[in-house]
Design an enzyme around this catalytic site. Structure first.
Site, PDB file in Angstrom:
ATOM      1  N   LYS A  21       0.824  -1.216   0.135  1.00 39.01           N
ATOM      2  CA  LYS A  21      -0.019   0.075   0.065  1.00 39.01           C
ATOM      3  C   LYS A  21       0.760   1.294   0.086  1.00 39.01           C
ATOM      4  O   LYS A  21       0.725   2.346  -0.577  1.00 39.01           O
ATOM      5  CB  LYS A  21      -0.838  -0.095   1.395  1.00 39.01           C
ATOM      6  CG  LYS A  21      -1.990   1.112   1.441  1.00 39.01           C
ATOM      7  CD  LYS A  21      -2.767   0.706   2.491  1.00 39.01           C
ATOM      8  CE  LYS A  21      -2.466   0.927   3.954  1.00 39.01           C
ATOM      9  NZ  LYS A  21      -2.389   2.165   4.180  1.00 39.01           N
ATOM     10  N   SER A  22       1.771   1.189   0.983  1.00 40.29           N
ATOM     11  CA  SER A  22       2.706   2.440   0.829  1.00 40.29           C
ATOM     12  C   SER A  22       3.486   2.682  -0.480  1.00 40.29           C
ATOM     13  O   SER A  22       3.499   3.751  -0.684  1.00 40.29           O
ATOM     14  CB  SER A  22       3.881   2.337   2.246  1.00 40.29           C
ATOM     15  OG  SER A  22       3.230   2.251   3.270  1.00 40.29           O
ATOM     16  N   ARG A  26       3.018   5.787  -3.385  1.00 40.38           N
ATOM     17  CA  ARG A  26       3.922   6.667  -3.822  1.00 40.38           C
ATOM     18  C   ARG A  26       4.294   6.695  -5.282  1.00 40.38           C
ATOM     19  O   ARG A  26       4.696   7.554  -5.858  1.00 40.38           O
ATOM     20  CB  ARG A  26       5.201   6.335  -2.950  1.00 40.38           C
ATOM     21  CG  ARG A  26       4.972   6.909  -1.456  1.00 40.38           C
ATOM     22  CD  ARG A  26       6.010   6.085  -0.442  1.00 40.38           C
ATOM     23  NE  ARG A  26       5.988   6.654   0.946  1.00 40.38           N
ATOM     24  CZ  ARG A  26       5.236   6.315   1.831  1.00 40.38           C
ATOM     25  NH1 ARG A  26       4.308   5.622   1.408  1.00 40.38           N
ATOM     26  NH2 ARG A  26       5.296   6.944   2.978  1.00 40.38           N
ATOM     27  N   ARG A 117      -9.033  12.404  11.969  1.00 40.07           N
ATOM     28  CA  ARG A 117      -7.593  12.218  12.246  1.00 40.07           C
ATOM     29  C   ARG A 117      -6.775  13.537  12.066  1.00 40.07           C
ATOM     30  O   ARG A 117      -7.180  14.507  11.452  1.00 40.07           O
ATOM     31  CB  ARG A 117      -7.125  11.125  11.313  1.00 40.07           C
ATOM     32  CG  ARG A 117      -7.672  10.182  11.661  1.00 40.07           C
ATOM     33  CD  ARG A 117      -7.305   8.802  10.605  1.00 40.07           C
ATOM     34  NE  ARG A 117      -5.990   8.351  10.732  1.00 40.07           N
ATOM     35  CZ  ARG A 117      -5.239   7.613  10.150  1.00 40.07           C
ATOM     36  NH1 ARG A 117      -5.873   6.947   9.053  1.00 40.07           N
ATOM     37  NH2 ARG A 117      -4.151   7.410  10.102  1.00 40.07           N
ATOM     38  N   GLN A 159       4.523   9.156   7.051  1.00 41.11           N
ATOM     39  CA  GLN A 159       3.399  10.078   6.355  1.00 41.11           C
ATOM     40  C   GLN A 159       3.997  11.742   6.500  1.00 41.11           C
ATOM     41  O   GLN A 159       3.980  12.387   5.539  1.00 41.11           O
ATOM     42  CB  GLN A 159       1.957   9.931   6.938  1.00 41.11           C
ATOM     43  CG  GLN A 159       1.396   8.575   6.445  1.00 41.11           C
ATOM     44  CD  GLN A 159       0.113   8.230   7.004  1.00 41.11           C
ATOM     45  OE1 GLN A 159      -0.547   9.191   7.549  1.00 41.11           O
ATOM     46  NE2 GLN A 159      -0.327   7.114   6.846  1.00 41.11           N
ATOM     47  N   ASP A 306       1.990  -0.793  12.134  1.00 42.43           N
ATOM     48  CA  ASP A 306       0.677  -1.385  11.599  1.00 42.43           C
ATOM     49  C   ASP A 306       0.419  -2.707  11.939  1.00 42.43           C
ATOM     50  O   ASP A 306      -0.690  -3.393  11.510  1.00 42.43           O
ATOM     51  CB  ASP A 306       0.903  -1.223   9.988  1.00 42.43           C
ATOM     52  CG  ASP A 306       0.491   0.318   9.512  1.00 42.43           C
ATOM     53  OD1 ASP A 306       0.201   0.732  10.283  1.00 42.43           O
ATOM     54  OD2 ASP A 306       1.074   0.533   8.479  1.00 42.43           O
ATOM     55  N   ARG A 337      -7.182   2.241  17.878  1.00 39.12           N
ATOM     56  CA  ARG A 337      -6.832   0.502  17.668  1.00 39.12           C
ATOM     57  C   ARG A 337      -6.537   0.120  19.366  1.00 39.12           C
ATOM     58  O   ARG A 337      -6.629  -1.192  19.308  1.00 39.12           O
ATOM     59  CB  ARG A 337      -5.729   0.354  16.685  1.00 39.12           C
ATOM     60  CG  ARG A 337      -6.155   0.527  15.439  1.00 39.12           C
ATOM     61  CD  ARG A 337      -4.818   0.378  14.526  1.00 39.12           C
ATOM     62  NE  ARG A 337      -5.367   0.477  13.037  1.00 39.12           N
ATOM     63  CZ  ARG A 337      -4.643   0.483  11.879  1.00 39.12           C
ATOM     64  NH1 ARG A 337      -3.409   0.589  12.019  1.00 39.12           N
ATOM     65  NH2 ARG A 337      -5.340   0.748  10.992  1.00 39.12           N
ATOM     66  N   ARG A 379      -7.282  -3.287   9.720  1.00 42.85           N
ATOM     67  CA  ARG A 379      -6.181  -4.077  10.546  1.00 42.85           C
ATOM     68  C   ARG A 379      -6.925  -4.567  11.711  1.00 42.85           C
ATOM     69  O   ARG A 379      -6.427  -5.799  12.022  1.00 42.85           O
ATOM     70  CB  ARG A 379      -5.175  -3.143  10.831  1.00 42.85           C
ATOM     71  CG  ARG A 379      -4.347  -2.730   9.507  1.00 42.85           C
ATOM     72  CD  ARG A 379      -2.952  -2.309   9.745  1.00 42.85           C
ATOM     73  NE  ARG A 379      -2.357  -1.402   8.613  1.00 42.85           N
ATOM     74  CZ  ARG A 379      -1.956  -1.890   7.554  1.00 42.85           C
ATOM     75  NH1 ARG A 379      -1.931  -3.205   7.096  1.00 42.85           N
ATOM     76  NH2 ARG A 379      -1.666  -1.222   6.582  1.00 42.85           N
TER      77      ARG A 379
HETATM   78  C1  S3P Z   1       2.318   4.818   6.298  1.00 49.14           C
HETATM   79  C2  S3P Z   1       2.745   5.241   7.321  1.00 49.14           C
HETATM   80  C3  S3P Z   1       2.311   4.969   8.660  1.00 49.14           C
HETATM   81  C4  S3P Z   1       1.418   3.740   8.590  1.00 49.14           C
HETATM   82  C5  S3P Z   1       0.532   3.593   7.234  1.00 49.14           C
HETATM   83  C6  S3P Z   1       1.140   3.785   6.093  1.00 49.14           C
HETATM   84  C7  S3P Z   1       2.712   5.421   4.946  1.00 49.14           C
HETATM   85  O1  S3P Z   1       1.592   6.122   9.150  1.00 49.14           O
HETATM   86  O2  S3P Z   1       0.635   3.539   9.830  1.00 49.14           O
HETATM   87  O3  S3P Z   1      -0.473   2.499   7.151  1.00 49.14           O
HETATM   88  O4  S3P Z   1       2.311   4.685   3.708  1.00 49.14           O
HETATM   89  O5  S3P Z   1       3.761   6.203   5.081  1.00 49.14           O
HETATM   90  P1  S3P Z   1       2.361   6.939  10.156  1.00 49.14           P
HETATM   91  O6  S3P Z   1       3.527   7.507   9.310  1.00 49.14           O
HETATM   92  O7  S3P Z   1       1.340   8.205  10.352  1.00 49.14           O
HETATM   93  O8  S3P Z   1       2.505   6.417  11.333  1.00 49.14           O
END
Ligand code: S3P
Length: 418
Positions: A21-22, A26, A117, A159, A306, A337, A379
């Protein structure tokens, strides 16, 4: 949707979990501002990544299957309305960074969970860079030029780091982020692969404005954070022969596997390879003779943020008192969570207590099937499904459709493996 999960003794089979996903977010965002067409195969089919794709389309980018039609670093066009990030914090925070440097204003919106959030963690530093940015609602971008700066975020967050680095692509001078703990580094790895001048020295990552970014040609690896549910489940079975094919094993993502190994889990890597700078391998896991308890502090929590919900499930099976601390960030994820796991696992007979920044879990406890709530959080739904596999009797998980956020097909894989 209510998912019914029955206990299993054995898990067996080979599966490919959805694309990371990350990395998918990107690749869509950076591919959009590359000079020319990128090929991104194996993108996550989860709803979060679909949200990013829809936002990039609204900004004038043609995305079709694995093709991302990069418009160049200055080629995005003003969207016709608010950009809908759905449930995806990564979409909202990364796009806030990218769009802060555009000559037009964008508004980023999301569902009920995302609207709750915290976004000040990106808005405040973007304003320090000179950006026009406000929240709530989240609005960024305009005529003010951005200037590079050096930023030390209070919370470890990939993030936030990524948002600042993306804004740095449009800023004068150098933009640097000094992290309190090293978080996932996919943004910096991908920017380097695209030819940007990125420097990484320990916890400091810096970028300068590139003339252009080269298009990508990548196979997105499987998501380690999705594979994590099967690593945990297989290790807790009486018998298991599970192979997870082509999983991303970037060192900034695998702290959970290292923790499981320290608890006696037998995890093996096969066929190691590299994809656009990202390490990939097949993972094999067999049942473990468990040692415990587990102790996680703030650094550990940040590097497996995560995976902590499913680590809580593992901790219910360890002998002794497990303490997971330094994880107050879990209160502001897609759900609270800490509360959601304490509630679900308690209903299943675990001895778990949530405190302000973690859980205290006394084990081992035999879990019993129960009716539990996903809290609308992918999750949580998947972690409770792992708990259900080792429980006596059937478990019903309410709101289980939320697994589609990162892992459509999760319950099909569960049925196939069990
Ligand atoms: C992510 C960073 C994490 C993670 C999220 C994906 C990312 O969040 O929990 O599922 O893709 O950069 P945080 O950076 O806010 O901890």
């Amino acid at each position: 949707m209510i998912a019914t999960v029955r206990p299993a003794r054995k898990l067996e089979g080979s599966i490919t979990v959805p694309g990371d996903k990350s990395i998918s977010h990107r690749a869509l965002i950076l591919g959009s501002v590359a000079s020319g067409e990128s090929q991104v195969r194996g993108l996550s089919n989860g709803a979060d990544v679909m949200s990013t794709a829809a936002c990039m389309r609204a900004l004038g980018v043609n995305i079709d299957g694995s093709r991302v039609g990069g418009v160049g670093i200055d080629g995005l066009r003003a969207p016709g309305g608010p950009l809908d990030c759905g449930n995806s914090g990564t979409s909202m925070r990364l796009l806030a960074g990218l769009l802060a440097g555009q000559p037009f204003e964008s508004e980023l919106v999301g569902d009920e969970s995302l609207s709750r959030r915290p976004m000040d963690r990106v808005v405040d530093p973007l304003r320090e860079m000179g950006a026009e940015a406000s929240w709530p609602p989240l609005r960024v971008g305009g005529e003010s030029p951005l200037r590079g700066f050096e930023y030390e975020p209070r919370v470890p967050s990939a993030q936030v780091k990524s948002a600042i680095l993306l804004a740095g692509l449009y800023a004068g001078g150098t933009t640097a982020v000094i992290e309190p703990v090293k978080t996932r580094d996919h943004t910096e790895v991908m920017l380097s692969a695209m030819g940007a001048a990125v420097s990484v020295e320990g916890l400091r990552v810096a970028v300068t404005r590139p003339e252009s970014l080269q298009p990508l040609d990548v196979d997105v690896p499987g998501d380690f954070s999705s594979a994590a549910f099967w690593l945990a489940a297989a290790g807790l079975m009486d018998a298991a022969e599970v192979r997870l094919l082509g999983v991303g094993v970037n060192p900034t993502r695998i702290a959970f596997a290292e923790t499981l190994t320290s608890l006696g889990f037998a995890i093996k890597r096969a066929k190691p390879r590299l994809e656009a700078g990202e390490p990939v391998a097949d993972l094999e896991v067999a049942p473990a003779a468990l040692a415990g308890p587990v102790h996680i502090d703030g650094t550990g929590a940040a590097t497996m943020i995560d995976e902590l919900p499913v680590l809580a499930v593992v901790a219910t099976q360890l002998v002794g008192t497990s303490v997971i601390a330094g994880a107050s960030e879990l209160r502001v994820k897609e759900s609270d969570r800490l509360a959601a796991m304490a509630q679900g696992l308690s209903a299943m007979g675990a001895d778990i207590e949530a405190n302000e920044d973690g859980w205290i879990i006394n084990g081992p406890r035999r879990l019993e099937g129960a009716r539990v709530d996903s809290a609308g959080d992918h999750r949580i739904a998947m972690a409770l499904a792992v708990a259900a596999l080792i429980a006596d009797g059937k478990t019903e998980i309410e709101g289980a459709e939320c697994v589609d956020i990162s892992y459509p097909g999760f319950f099909d894989h569960l049925e196939y493996l069990a």
